[in-house]
Design an enzyme around this catalytic site. Structure first.
Site, PDB file in Angstrom:
ATOM      1  N   ASP A   1     -25.664 -35.762  19.711  1.00  0.00           N
ATOM      2  CA  ASP A   1     -25.692 -34.965  20.940  1.00  0.00           C
ATOM      3  C   ASP A   1     -24.336 -34.922  21.636  1.00  0.00           C
ATOM      4  O   ASP A   1     -23.414 -35.667  21.281  1.00  0.00           O
ATOM      5  CB  ASP A   1     -26.773 -35.511  21.900  1.00  0.00           C
ATOM      6  CG  ASP A   1     -26.799 -37.035  21.979  1.00  0.00           C
ATOM      7  OD1 ASP A   1     -25.803 -37.673  21.578  1.00  0.00           O
ATOM      8  OD2 ASP A   1     -27.806 -37.595  22.438  1.00  0.00           O
TER       9      ASP A   1
ATOM     10  N   HIS B   1     -36.396 -41.879  25.357  1.00  0.00           N
ATOM     11  CA  HIS B   1     -35.806 -40.699  24.711  1.00  0.00           C
ATOM     12  C   HIS B   1     -35.000 -41.116  23.484  1.00  0.00           C
ATOM     13  O   HIS B   1     -34.480 -42.239  23.420  1.00  0.00           O
ATOM     14  CB  HIS B   1     -34.984 -39.856  25.701  1.00  0.00           C
ATOM     15  CG  HIS B   1     -33.671 -40.421  26.156  1.00  0.00           C
ATOM     16  ND1 HIS B   1     -33.357 -40.600  27.479  1.00  0.00           N
ATOM     17  CD2 HIS B   1     -32.574 -40.824  25.470  1.00  0.00           C
ATOM     18  CE1 HIS B   1     -32.126 -41.073  27.585  1.00  0.00           C
ATOM     19  NE2 HIS B   1     -31.635 -41.233  26.374  1.00  0.00           N
TER      20      HIS B   1
END
Ligand code: GLP
Length: 237
Positions: free
Chosen positions: A67, A138
């Site tokens: 990410d 997450h």
């Protein structure tokens, strides 16, 4: 799901790096999925030191990071790219052209995310994915609510994540389905503040509410934890 518990984060990081080195010894052209965050610092330290000792070369290895923040350039100290250069890329003989990263400065995010999925597919897919976990469970930036079918996309971060990471509001991230396509997964978690997330990942109903719970559906996933991340697990609900 395999769970390995070590006394402290140094030993846990050592164990994770040992597994990566063994994979590199079997396959010099390994496609590695990489993560950022504090948890990864002792891991990259170990990986650099063990690979030097074992004379492992990364010259044929391909990497894909999970990410990147939106609106932050790679020279910005807050960027994940900067983190990776500092903690890993600058310390091994990876070829620049084999490093894959999402571009948070792209002018067209859907195009950028499609490009990344295509690059992943063309590489043959991730052989070994390293993951951390957020306090809300997450993985990458797949916050609670992320679908099991999610792919690489732009996401809005939760208030909690923005506060803990003192980060921008949005990011580009690979999806849950992208992560689950990896052949092998290692998740690292250290410290008491991760124990609730670990408990939920291991025991809560598999659902979007606990993104890391989807890892229980993977055939070859290992959690490597320190005692603190596993500590209060029996008491937590
Ligand atoms: C960020 C990253 C995650 C990482 C998490 C935990 O949110 N996108 O991939 O797992 O941070 O970070 P830390 O290791 O600093 O707790």
């Amino acid at each position: 799901m395999k769970i390995i518990i070590k006394k402290n984060k140094k030993e846990a990081a050592h164990e994770a790096a040992k597994i990566v080195v063994a994979e590199l010894q079997k396959n010099a052209r390994l496609v590695l999925g990489l993560a950022t965050g504090k948890t990864m610092i002792p891991f990259y330290k170990e990986l650099v030191s063990q690979s030097k000792k074992q004379k492992i070369s990364f010259s044929q290895v391909t990497t894909f990071n999970l990410d990147e923040y939106v609106g932050i350039s790679s020279e910005n100290k807050k960027s994940f790219r900067y983190f990776m250069e500092k903690n890993f890329f600058s310390k091994v003989d990876l070829q620049k052209s084999n490093i894959n990263f999402l571009n948070g400065m792209s002018k067209n995010f859907s195009h950028e995310c499609a490009r990344y999925e295509l690059a992943l597919a063309r590489s043959g897919g991730i052989d070994l994915q390293i993951l951390g976990i957020g306090r809300n469970a997450h993985i990458a930036f797949n916050e609670p609510g992320s679908s099991e079918k999610s792919k690489t996309r732009k996401v809005e971060l939760s208030k909690e994540t923005i506060k803990i990471n003192s980060s921008p509001k949005s990011a580009l991230t690979v999806g849950i389905s992208t992560i689950l396509r990896s052949k092998k997964i290692i998740l690292l978690a250290f410290g008491k503040e991760k124990s609730q997330a670990i408990y939920n990942a291991l025991h809560a109903k598999v659902s979007s509410n606990v993104p890391a719970s989807f890892l229980r559906e993977h055939k070859n996933a290992t959690f490597i934890l320190d005692e603190k991340a596993f500590s209060n697990i029996k008491k937590l609900k």
